[in-house]
Scaffold this active site. Structure first.
Site, mmCIF file in Angstrom:
data_model
loop_
_atom_site.group_PDB
_atom_site.id
_atom_site.type_symbol
_atom_site.label_atom_id
_atom_site.label_comp_id
_atom_site.label_asym_id
_atom_site.label_seq_id
_atom_site.Cartn_x
_atom_site.Cartn_y
_atom_site.Cartn_z
ATOM 1 N N GLU A 171 -40.819 -30.376 33.000
ATOM 2 C CA GLU A 171 -41.745 -29.888 34.031
ATOM 3 C C GLU A 171 -42.159 -30.992 34.998
ATOM 4 O OE1 GLU A 171 -44.748 -27.896 31.700
ATOM 5 O OE2 GLU A 171 -43.309 -26.460 30.904
ATOM 6 N N ASN A 212 -35.863 -30.146 31.815
ATOM 7 C CA ASN A 212 -36.246 -28.773 31.474
ATOM 8 C C ASN A 212 -37.406 -28.355 32.382
ATOM 9 O OD1 ASN A 212 -36.093 -26.545 29.482
ATOM 10 N ND2 ASN A 212 -38.119 -27.235 28.802
ATOM 11 N N HIS A 248 -39.542 -18.007 31.341
ATOM 12 C CA HIS A 248 -40.712 -17.209 30.935
ATOM 13 C C HIS A 248 -40.876 -16.101 31.975
ATOM 14 C CE1 HIS A 248 -41.840 -20.004 27.784
ATOM 15 N NE2 HIS A 248 -41.751 -21.008 28.637
ATOM 16 N N GLU A 276 -36.462 -21.324 26.851
ATOM 17 C CA GLU A 276 -37.761 -20.823 26.372
ATOM 18 C C GLU A 276 -37.951 -19.351 26.731
ATOM 19 O OE1 GLU A 276 -41.026 -23.387 27.574
ATOM 20 O OE2 GLU A 276 -39.851 -25.201 27.248
ATOM 21 N N ASP A 278 -38.859 -15.709 27.140
ATOM 22 C CA ASP A 278 -39.691 -14.592 26.665
ATOM 23 C C ASP A 278 -39.971 -13.698 27.862
ATOM 24 O OD1 ASP A 278 -41.756 -16.160 27.870
ATOM 25 O OD2 ASP A 278 -42.556 -16.795 25.932
#
Ligand code: G2I
Length: 359
Positions: A171, A212, A248, A276, A278
């Site tokens: 990030e 990432n 996400h 990651e 979801d």
């Protein structure tokens, strides 16, 4: 060598077809027939992923890992990769200066070895989850440089040969593509990224080293900035091996440009991974939203697997019983492939088909 899941399939063990499952959807979940111990691994997510030569991973919390045998049963049956949800972050590993606590991270690495799972390391240089001694230490640039180097040497060195990929830098960009303010960026400048990658490479030359981030799945300013950064690092010979697309998502909002965007990074020779995934739903989730979520899991995983250098897909959790979503996005939840009672949702089927169209 890819094998054919089809030839091994035992129909009775397969998740219910979408249509037959329709009547159960209103309850929020589809009952998944139990896999017996001799069940054919090809009918699981990890069986499909093994067949494609990719990873299917889950972020794992230390609490369910140690205290919930239903959780580990699903984890070990369905996933060939794990990521520590929190246990390898700096505040967990070095809560006070010079005093490391490896217990939770070691537990996950040992669990993974015992169950023939790979480990993604998460994460080394991040703005968040820093211990207060580090955040509030008022260190000089030279001191911070040494602190970061030592942390990377120590952590990557400890798990050398046991972690197949590291999110070295996490990030690092703002949504407008500018560099995000952080302890590292503010004191060391953008050069900390190349240094972190070089130090990680020196500590474990075989590990794949990633940058990432989130909100880089679609084409746009943030993704463009990361693309330029990655290109520049590669041109400088910096050991960058991959880009992690956190993914996400909100139900119904998998970006239409995702596959083309992943492809341009893959075309640089970089690995791409969904790290990651979801897909959150406003609660209570309707039948239509759960069906859309299934389609979204399929699309998101296809978007990665459809690209030449896709290394795999990791889901940020596995069951709605343990997920960061409700605590962060008020009114949202139901983001993962299993419901809180470990019944596979339609999302599981979508993910299966994304990993193997014949599923
Ligand atoms: O925020 C979602 C993810 C975004 N990308 C990087 C990931 O590392 C991040 O994971 C989440 C974890 O899922 C949460 O579990 O990172 C959060 C922290 O930034 C994690 O939450 C924290 C809580 O905020 C703390 O209060 C708690 O002490 O988890 C900690 C350990 O349980």
């Amino acid at each position: 060598m890819p094998h054919s899941p089809r030839s091994h399939r035992r129909r009775i063990l397969h998740p219910l077809p979408l249509l037959a499952a329709g009547a159960l959807i209103a309850a929020g979940a589809v009952a998944l027939p139990q896999l017996t111990p001799d069940a054919d691994a090809a009918t699981t997510l990890r069986g499909y992923a093994d067949g494609r030569g990719v990873r299917i991973g889950a972020a794992v919390g230390d609490t369910p890992l140690t205290a919930d045998s239903s959780y580990t049963a699903v984890l070990d049956r369905e996933f060939n990769s794990v990521t520590a949800e929190n246990a390898m972050k700096w505040d967990a590993l070095e809560p006070s200066r010079g005093t490391y606590d490896w217990a939770a991270a070691d537990r996950l690495v040992a669990h993974a070895r015992a169950h023939h799972q790979g480990v993604r390391g998460h994460t080394l240089a991040w703005y968040a989850q820093l211990p207060s001694w580090l955040k509030n230490g008022n260190f000089t640039a030279a001191q911070l440089n040494t602190i970061l180097k030592n942390h990377i040497n120590t952590t990557v060195g400890r798990y050398k040969g046991k972690v197949y990929a590291w999110d070295v830098v996490n990030e690092t960009l703002n949504d407008d593509g500018s560099m995000r303010s952080s302890l590292w960026q503010d004191k060391l400048g953008t050069g900390y990224i190349a240094n972190a990658l070089k130090w990680a490479h020196a500590a474990d030359p075989a590990a794949k080293l990633y940058i990432n981030d989130y909100n880089i799945e679609a084409a746009g300013a943030k993704s463009d900035a990361l693309y330029a950064l990655a290109k520049r690092l590669l041109a400088q010979g910096v050991p960058l091996n991959g880009i992690g697309f956190q993914s996400h998502f909100v139900v119904g909002q998998v970006p239409p440009t995702m596959k083309a965007n992943l492809k341009r990074f893959s075309d640089l020779g970089l690995e791409v991974s969904v790290t990651e995934l979801d897909i959150r739903i406003p609660l209570p989730a309707s039948s239509a939203e759960l069906a859309q979520q299934s389609a979204d899991y399929k699309t998101a995983s296809e978007n990665c697997l459809g690209v030449a250098h896709c290394a795999g897909v990791t889901v940020w959790g596995l069951t709605d019983k343990y997920s960061w979503i409700p605590g962060t996005f008020n009114g949202y939840g139901a983001a993962l492939p299993y419901n809180a009672n470990y019944a596979a949702k339609r999302a599981y089927t979508g993910l299966s088909i994304g990993l193997n169209p014949a599923a």
